[in-house]
Design a protein around this motif. Structure first.
Motif, short mmCIF file in Angstrom:
data_model
loop_
_atom_site.label_atom_id
_atom_site.label_comp_id
_atom_site.label_asym_id
_atom_site.label_seq_id
_atom_site.Cartn_x
_atom_site.Cartn_y
_atom_site.Cartn_z
N LEU A 1 -9.03 5.10 -4.21
CA LEU A 1 -9.28 3.66 -4.27
C LEU A 1 -9.00 3.11 -5.66
N LYS A 2 -9.42 3.85 -6.70
CA LYS A 2 -9.16 3.40 -8.06
C LYS A 2 -7.66 3.39 -8.38
N MET A 3 -6.93 4.34 -7.81
CA MET A 3 -5.51 4.45 -8.09
C MET A 3 -4.65 3.52 -7.25
N GLY A 4 -5.23 2.95 -6.20
CA GLY A 4 -4.43 2.15 -5.29
C GLY A 4 -3.49 3.00 -4.46
N LEU A 5 -3.99 4.16 -4.04
CA LEU A 5 -3.21 5.10 -3.23
C LEU A 5 -3.86 5.28 -1.86
N PRO A 6 -3.05 5.48 -0.84
CA PRO A 6 -3.62 5.69 0.51
C PRO A 6 -4.33 7.03 0.59
N GLN A 7 -5.53 7.01 1.14
CA GLN A 7 -6.33 8.24 1.20
C GLN A 7 -5.73 9.29 2.12
N PHE A 8 -4.95 8.86 3.10
CA PHE A 8 -4.43 9.80 4.08
C PHE A 8 -3.20 10.56 3.57
N HIS A 9 -2.59 10.09 2.49
CA HIS A 9 -1.36 10.72 2.01
C HIS A 9 -1.68 12.06 1.36
N LYS A 10 -0.90 13.07 1.69
CA LYS A 10 -1.21 14.43 1.23
C LYS A 10 -1.09 14.59 -0.29
N ASP A 11 -0.34 13.71 -0.95
CA ASP A 11 -0.13 13.85 -2.39
C ASP A 11 -0.96 12.88 -3.23
N SER A 12 -1.77 12.04 -2.58
CA SER A 12 -2.48 11.00 -3.34
C SER A 12 -3.44 11.57 -4.37
N CYS B 1 6.23 9.53 -9.07
CA CYS B 1 5.40 10.05 -7.98
C CYS B 1 4.50 8.95 -7.42
N TYR B 2 3.88 8.19 -8.31
CA TYR B 2 2.94 7.13 -7.93
C TYR B 2 3.63 6.08 -7.06
N GLN B 3 4.76 5.63 -7.48
CA GLN B 3 5.46 4.58 -6.75
C GLN B 3 6.03 5.09 -5.43
N ASN B 4 6.43 6.34 -5.41
CA ASN B 4 6.94 6.91 -4.15
C ASN B 4 5.84 6.96 -3.09
N HIS C 1 6.33 1.77 1.24
CA HIS C 1 6.11 1.57 2.68
C HIS C 1 4.63 1.47 3.06
N GLN C 2 3.74 1.31 2.05
CA GLN C 2 2.32 1.10 2.33
C GLN C 2 2.00 -0.39 2.18
N ASP C 3 0.83 -0.78 2.65
CA ASP C 3 0.38 -2.16 2.48
C ASP C 3 -0.13 -2.31 1.05
N GLN C 4 0.76 -2.66 0.15
CA GLN C 4 0.42 -2.66 -1.27
C GLN C 4 -0.58 -3.76 -1.62
N ALA C 5 -0.53 -4.87 -0.92
CA ALA C 5 -1.51 -5.93 -1.18
C ALA C 5 -2.92 -5.43 -0.91
N GLN C 6 -3.08 -4.69 0.18
CA GLN C 6 -4.39 -4.14 0.51
C GLN C 6 -4.81 -3.08 -0.51
N LEU C 7 -3.88 -2.22 -0.90
CA LEU C 7 -4.19 -1.19 -1.89
C LEU C 7 -4.57 -1.83 -3.22
N ASN C 8 -3.89 -2.89 -3.61
CA ASN C 8 -4.20 -3.57 -4.88
C ASN C 8 -5.57 -4.24 -4.83
N GLU C 9 -5.89 -4.80 -3.68
CA GLU C 9 -7.21 -5.42 -3.53
C GLU C 9 -8.32 -4.39 -3.70
N ARG C 10 -8.10 -3.20 -3.13
CA ARG C 10 -9.11 -2.14 -3.27
C ARG C 10 -9.21 -1.68 -4.72
N MET C 11 -8.10 -1.63 -5.42
CA MET C 11 -8.13 -1.28 -6.84
C MET C 11 -9.02 -2.25 -7.61
N GLN C 12 -8.86 -3.53 -7.34
CA GLN C 12 -9.63 -4.55 -8.05
C GLN C 12 -11.12 -4.40 -7.78
#
Length: 480
Positions: A335-346, A395-398, A402-413
């Motif tokens: 959540l702090k990183m703005g990464l999807p929790q389901f991704h194996k590399d997050s 790595c981070y941007q990869n 294809h993720q919902d970046q607006a949602q990920l950014n909101e969680r970061m905030q």
């Protein structure tokens, strides 16, 4: 207030009743009106807050008491301890119908003070007041405080310092050390005490076939979640003795705490912790160790014909700590990183970022803000290993593609505070308060109340800046 007295219904061996001993010349420090409203204080009680927070006024429905408990301190059995400077002065219902303890710190010596004077000094009271407020605003389970008072009375520590009192609150002051004391000094009370703890703090466990095992699971889970919260926000408690952890998994007993600034996982923030037992990176391991002590003190409750099975069930409870901690910690870091929790590399990507912060000695809190605001160039400019940073960003941007970046950014905030209680912030407030100027306490209280929101009109440059790279590390005294 709506009083809900219950600790005084326990066996009288577990506490000693006495009145507070007010300091001479008590005077207003700061009052937490929002918390007072949450605790349903009447207008008359709010008006009298200085008298209540300085021990001059108590309540007829509850005779103040000091709890007795024991504990392991820095890994060694310390014998009988107890409330040596504090008194439980009331238990009340908050607006959510939850029972909350009102505990007055600095209220004078008790039978458990040992060689202490039972007092607290202004600097430690201000640090605890602001830290509890900060953690609560960050969404981390913690004690809080209604207010504190200063005084004209001096208290001798390394030097003569202004005496003070703090009216702190918690959902529970029952510590792991309570169970240690009972087993050592009053074992006949253990079963009733544990069952009462379950009824008060884990009533859902009473519906299970084995309430005590269910209770053990609950304490382990709540403690693991609290530690994950600490690690994610960069909070170091500093003195995780068994008498400083409670059964509800809420932060208790602020002493030499600190928030990480430049990312040094082995930072020792307690100047008495010569071996680094309670440094930031060791907190999960120390929580596991303390839980092992607690669960071992539940063993006498094993049914006579099922002792081995009961022991194995407690071992299984303890084994859940690592799994639970990692689950919560990984979720929070994603959540702090703005990464999807389901991704194996997050999570590996999050650890990569932490390695950069450690190697480059970057500020923990502000580096996450820069990442959140995509200030990649600024982050890179602070790095010596620029190629290593480029590899991380790729790595981070990869992962985010294809993720919902607006949602990920909101969680970061929602999970990256702009403001933490840095040591220099607290010190500046203390120095002014010792000159009877509480304006800096007020400013920090307001700033830390909304730590995720930019406050350019209120913040100072030092609120968001780490110490200079060449500055010596700060370690805080245990004396309070």
């Amino acid at each position: 207030m709506l009083f809900q007295s219950r600790y005084n219904t326990l066996d009288s061996k577990l506490y000693s009743q006495q009145q507070p001993k007010p300091l001479h010349g008590a005077k207003a420090g700061h009052f937490n009106l929002t918390l007072a409203n949450d605790l349903q204080w009447s207008d008359a009680e709010k008006t009298a807050w200085v008298d209540i927070c300085s021990g001059k006024q108590t309540f007829d429905v509850f005779s103040p008491l000091a709890m007795v408990y024991a504990g392991h301190q820095f890994g060694h059995w310390a014998g009988q301890l107890g409330d040596g400077r504090g008194l439980l002065i009331a238990q009340v219902l908050d607006k959510n119908n939850q029972v909350i303890d009102l505990h007055l710190k600095g209220a004078g010596s008790t039978p458990y003070s040992r060689s202490g004077d039972g007092r607290a000094v202004l600097r430690s009271v201000i640090r605890e007041y602001l830290a509890g407020h900060a953690l609560n605003a960050l969404g981390i389970a913690s004690s809080n405080a209604v207010g504190f008072t200063s005084s004209l009375q001096g208290v001798q520590r390394e030097t003569l310092e202004p005496g003070a009192m703090l009216l702190r609150t918690s959902d529970c002051h029952i510590r792991f050390g309570h169970f240690e004391w009972i087993n050592q000094y009053a074992p006949e009370l253990l079963n009733d005490f544990v069952m009462q703890c379950i009824a008060w703090h884990s009533p859902e466990c009473l519906e299970q076939d084995q309430p005590i095992i269910a209770f053990a699971h609950a304490v382990v889970k709540r403690t693991a979640q609290m530690i994950a919260d600490w690690q994610a926000v960069g909070f170091a408690h500093g003195v995780m003795n068994t008498d400083n952890l409670n059964i509800t998994g809420s932060t208790l007993d602020f002493g030499p705490f600190g928030f990480l600034e430049r990312f040094k996982p082995d930072w020792i923030n307690n100047h008495s912790d010569h071996q680094g037992r309670y440094c930031y990176q060791n907190q999960p391991r120390m929580a596991h160790w303390n839980l092992s002590i607690l669960l071992n003190n539940l063993m006498p409750l094993a049914p006579s014909t099922q002792k081995e099975a009961f022991k194995q069930q407690l071992i299984a409870c303890l084994a859940d700590f690592e799994v639970t901690f990692l689950k919560y910690y990984q979720e929070k870091m994603c959540l702090k990183m703005g990464l999807p929790q389901f991704h194996k590399d997050s999570f590996d990507c999050a650890l990569h970022f932490l390695h950069i912060l450690q190697r480059e000695q970057l500020d923990y809190t502000q580096s996450f803000i820069r990442l959140q605001e995509q200030q990649f160039t600024a982050l890179k400019d602070d790095c010596i290993d620029r190629d290593g940073f480029d590899a991380f960003i790729t790595c981070y941007q990869n992962i985010r593609t294809h993720q919902d970046q607006a949602q990920l950014n909101e969680r970061m905030q929602q999970h990256n505070p702009r403001y933490i209680l840095r040591n220099q912030m607290a010190q500046q407030a203390i120095e002014r308060a010792e000159c009877d100027d509480f304006s800096e306490v007020e400013r920090l209280f307001d700033l830390l109340a909304t730590p995720f929101t930019p406050q350019p009109q209120r913040e100072h440059a030092s609120d968001v800046q780490p110490p200079h790279a060449d500055a010596s590390e700060t370690a805080i005294s245990c004396s309070s």
